[in-house]
Write an enzyme that holds these catalytic residues in place. Structure first.
Site, PDB file in Angstrom:
ATOM      1  N   ASP A  84      33.098  51.056  29.837  1.00 25.73           N
ATOM      2  CA  ASP A  84      34.315  50.533  29.210  1.00 25.73           C
ATOM      3  C   ASP A  84      34.566  49.137  29.782  1.00 25.73           C
ATOM      4  O   ASP A  84      35.065  48.993  30.894  1.00 25.73           O
ATOM      5  CB  ASP A  84      35.492  51.465  29.492  1.00 25.73           C
ATOM      6  N   PHE A 136      41.345  53.992  33.740  1.00 22.51           N
ATOM      7  CA  PHE A 136      42.303  53.683  32.679  1.00 22.51           C
ATOM      8  C   PHE A 136      41.514  53.294  31.442  1.00 22.51           C
ATOM      9  O   PHE A 136      40.806  52.287  31.435  1.00 22.51           O
ATOM     10  CB  PHE A 136      43.275  52.551  33.042  1.00 22.51           C
ATOM     11  N   LYS A 181      40.312  43.519  23.823  1.00 21.63           N
ATOM     12  CA  LYS A 181      41.168  42.497  24.435  1.00 21.63           C
ATOM     13  C   LYS A 181      40.736  41.071  24.075  1.00 21.63           C
ATOM     14  O   LYS A 181      41.046  40.600  22.991  1.00 21.63           O
ATOM     15  CB  LYS A 181      41.218  42.701  25.951  1.00 21.63           C
TER      16      LYS A 181
END
Ligand code: PLP
Length: 409
Positions: free
Chosen positions: A223, A138, A252
């Site tokens: 990532d 993801f 984030k």
């Protein structure tokens, strides 16, 4: 009083299915609804709220900077960006950083950098560059990124997709070695897969992957939008394997839960493929984002939140593993990034709704997994309270589920 959830439903899109609660206030690890009811936040906004809600130092950085200077675009230098990038590079060991906003944008930046590096540095023929990705990945929601998702729903109705991506199983370094061709630019991987179900690869996987990439002149792009900045008990999840990637994505928590702030960081040789005009973002690296990002990095170090994540994560894992309930299939994770997988016939969504009633906010993710990514400031007593509620919810579900699952006589 307005029906706030109703307003969202009436005027919004239906691309989320929120739990039936409207949050109006946050403080540390707690969130409060319209009635003033308190919930413990075990979700941490999909890992974006590592410092707890509305941390006073982050609020001060945000509001102080907002009063002094807001967005000016990258047409000019600003006095906040340099210190932010320098701090991010010093902490992560990377040479250079390119600021964006969302995690998906940082990933897109990495993909562009890898392709251009393949053509300009590695010598891959024009338009032939390949990027290898992992099954169950993801990396965000853009067309390019969902184009290489292995979740059918994420792709359904959004094609055609850009070419040039190949898949290998997550956790299988041999498969990666076999998939590499002379045109391979990069391997893009989450060191711990988050949305895919909190999947922790076998020990040594990433080290093997790094060696394979080095041997084939392939970039390793990690990532760490979700797994980075202490979430797994190390500053970067790839450090569990002693790996220094060629490219790194952060997001984030970098925005302290206040703003979208992301970075693509890389070795100088990779970052230098970008020339003025190749890439950019109106808000990326704006003074407010840079001030908040810098304050977030400082806070992470000063409050020793990485070490705390390791300690509290071990406690959370111990407590979850001690739950003796037939509905639990597996507990896995690293640091405060933990998934509790339920038996396949149990609806994790039901459990999450029951947890909400019990005062615990979390969310289910793929493969029947309940995710736990609380703010890194959480303490043992708060973890214990949340796990006790979870144990009660699971206990209450046992007779019901067993009865429902029993074959009709
Ligand atoms: N990369 C990873 C590993 C993520 O977990 C996410 C979001 O969950 C993203 C990228 C996308 O980040 P954003 O939602 O900020 O675009």
């Amino acid at each position: 009083m307005h029906d706030l959830a109703g307003l969202e439903a009436r005027f919004g899109a239906t691309n989320y299915a929120p739990l039936p609660v409207t949050i109006v206030r946050g403080d540390g690890v707690y969130l409060f609804d319209e009635q003033g009811r308190r919930y413990i936040d075990m979700m941490g906004a999909y890992s974006a709220v590592s410092f707890g809600h509305c941390h006073p130092r982050l609020i001060a950085a945000l509001s102080g900077q907002a009063r002094r200077l807001d967005t000016i675009s990258r047409a000019y230098f600003n006095d906040r960006l340099g210190p932010f990038l320098a701090r991010a590079c010093a902490l992560t060991g990377m040479d250079a950083a390119l600021p964006m906003n969302s995690g998906a944008e940082a990933v897109e930046t990495a993909l562009k950098a890898a392709r251009k590096w393949a053509y300009k540095v590695k010598g891959v023929p024009a338009d032939r560059a390949e990027i290898i990705v992992a099954d169950g990945n993801f990396h965000g929601r853009t067309i390019t990124i969902v184009g290489f998702s292995s979740v059918p729903q994420y792709r359904d109705g959004f094609g055609p997709f850009p070419a040039g991506f190949r898949h290998v199983p997550f956790g299988d370094a041999t498969a990666l070695a076999a998939a590499i061709t002379p045109n391979t630019a990069a391997f893009l991987v989450e060191p711990v897969q988050g949305e895919g179900g909190i999947n922790v690869p076998p020990d040594g996987y990433l080290a093997e992957v790094a060696a394979i990439c080095r041997a084939h002149n392939v970039l390793l792009l990690c990532d760490e939008v979700q797994s980075g900045l202490g979430r797994t008990g190390r500053l970067l999840a790839c450090q569990h394997d002693g790996v220094a990637p060629d490219g790194l994505m952060l997001g984030k928590a970098l925005g302290g839960g206040l703003l979208p702030v992301s970075l693509f960081l890389a070795r100088r040789e990779v970052m230098d493929v970008f020339a003025p005009g190749d890439h950019g973002s109106t808000f990326g690296g704006n003074p407010i984002a840079a001030a908040v990002g810098l304050a977030a990095l400082d806070l992470l170090v000063e409050e020793q939140l990485v070490e705390r994540s390791a300690r509290m994560g071990a406690h959370l894992m111990r407590r979850l593993q001690a739950i003796n309930n037939p509905l639990v299939a597996e507990v896995r994770g690293r640091g405060l990034f933990v998934g509790l997988e339920l038996r396949r016939d149990v609806d994790a969504g039901d459990m999450v709704r029951n947890l909400l009633q019990a005062g615990v906010l979390t969310k289910d993710t793929h493969r029947n997994t309940i995710r736990f990514a609380p703010p890194l400031i959480i303490d043992e007593r708060q973890i214990d309270w949340a796990v006790d509620r979870l144990a009660e919810v699971l206990d209450a579900a046992v007779p019901q589920t067993v009865t429902e699952a029993a074959p009709a006589k």
